[in-house]
Enzyme design. Sequence first.
Site, mmCIF file in Angstrom:
data_model
loop_
_atom_site.group_PDB
_atom_site.id
_atom_site.type_symbol
_atom_site.label_atom_id
_atom_site.label_comp_id
_atom_site.label_asym_id
_atom_site.label_seq_id
_atom_site.Cartn_x
_atom_site.Cartn_y
_atom_site.Cartn_z
ATOM 1 N N SER A 121 0.826 -1.196 0.000
ATOM 2 C CA SER A 121 0.000 0.000 0.000
ATOM 3 C C SER A 121 0.872 1.263 0.000
ATOM 4 O O SER A 121 1.635 1.478 -0.949
ATOM 5 C CB SER A 121 -0.970 -0.052 1.192
ATOM 6 O OG SER A 121 -2.010 0.875 1.043
ATOM 7 N N ASP A 292 -8.431 -5.546 -6.092
ATOM 8 C CA ASP A 292 -8.108 -4.358 -5.301
ATOM 9 C C ASP A 292 -8.823 -3.147 -5.894
ATOM 10 O O ASP A 292 -8.655 -2.827 -7.074
ATOM 11 C CB ASP A 292 -6.591 -4.137 -5.312
ATOM 12 C CG ASP A 292 -6.114 -3.117 -4.287
ATOM 13 O OD1 ASP A 292 -6.897 -2.214 -3.924
ATOM 14 O OD2 ASP A 292 -4.956 -3.214 -3.856
ATOM 15 N N HIS A 323 -7.805 -5.221 -1.502
ATOM 16 C CA HIS A 323 -6.554 -4.579 -1.080
ATOM 17 C C HIS A 323 -5.861 -5.393 0.008
ATOM 18 O O HIS A 323 -4.629 -5.416 0.087
ATOM 19 C CB HIS A 323 -6.852 -3.167 -0.578
ATOM 20 C CG HIS A 323 -5.628 -2.358 -0.301
ATOM 21 N ND1 HIS A 323 -4.645 -2.141 -1.242
ATOM 22 C CD2 HIS A 323 -5.214 -1.708 0.829
ATOM 23 C CE1 HIS A 323 -3.683 -1.399 -0.713
ATOM 24 N NE2 HIS A 323 -3.995 -1.130 0.540
#
Length: 349
Positions: A121, A292, A323
């Site tokens: 991320s 995602d 995600h």
Amino acid sequence: MTGVQTFKLGDFELQSGAKLNGAWIAYKTFGDSSLPVVLYPTWFSGSIADNEWLIGHDKTLNPSNYYIIIVALIGNGQSISPSNSDIKPFPNVSFYDNVLAQRRLVDHLGIQHLRAVLGWSMGAAQSFQWATQYPDFMDICVPFCGSARTSLHNQVFLEGVKSALLAAKGVSSRGSAAGRVESQGSEDRTWSDKEREVGLKAFGRSYAGWGFSQTFYRYEMYKRWYGARNLEDFMVTFWEKWALSKDPENLLVMLHTWQSGDISKQEPYNGDFIRALAAIKAKTLVLPCETDLYFPPDDSEFEVSCMDPKIAQLDVFQSMWGHWAGGPPGNIHDAEWLDEKLAKLFREA
């Protein structure tokens, strides 16, 4: 927290020209400093401990083989942040600033080269930033479930969660990547207990539709993996609980860092995103997840297409976890898949 250290940056000048006076970054090391070095930055709102799931003697990030440094994002509450400093208003911080601070830490530790930089991320964004800010300093770059530039769609999502949080203060966002609040002078905020509760709960519920995929919700996977009785129980016991553990001003600092992410916003690229990607020299494995909602594989495919085909590779998590496929594992399959990809790359690079 056990093992966490701090490195003093002094009066740290930011990319914007503002200063963080008396700044520091927090970090934790694993293994012996004589071993090849792996730098592993934290993700949005994550603590150093939240990164540790990927480290172990049975994993690729084995402290017997590597000197692993987890370094905390500015604004996460361990590195300098609104919650642990008297700096008001707290300035906007970029990925460039975070990586510059990390480079100074690495220099302080006497490290002259990195075997790898990797992260999930916002950790992925920092990995891309390292590969373009210091392209000769590392052998391997592994960004998973992240991007080199925050897409417009991702900025829209972040505007939603930011606006939900600020609404508890009766304040509006200045706009995507443009600053944290609408009106100058309102950056210095004190949150009452009620405002904090209302804002953070709204933030968590806004986030809930994005962190996991539609498929995750369709099959009610929160019941199996998180023990939730039903959807509302999951919203309260997972998402609201997560959000209520955070400081709202810390979240706003990190949100701005994320929204403004773009590896081309530095010399010598000066806004040329394709040129910045082409400048990457490290062996790079980009790992998006097919479900995602922040960082879809299409964006990653474009990033890899702009890089040298001899060094860049794309592989995709085949996962329903969205995600979270690349984050602290709920499902062991994704964690094992990621570790296998790391092991193969570390052997071959």
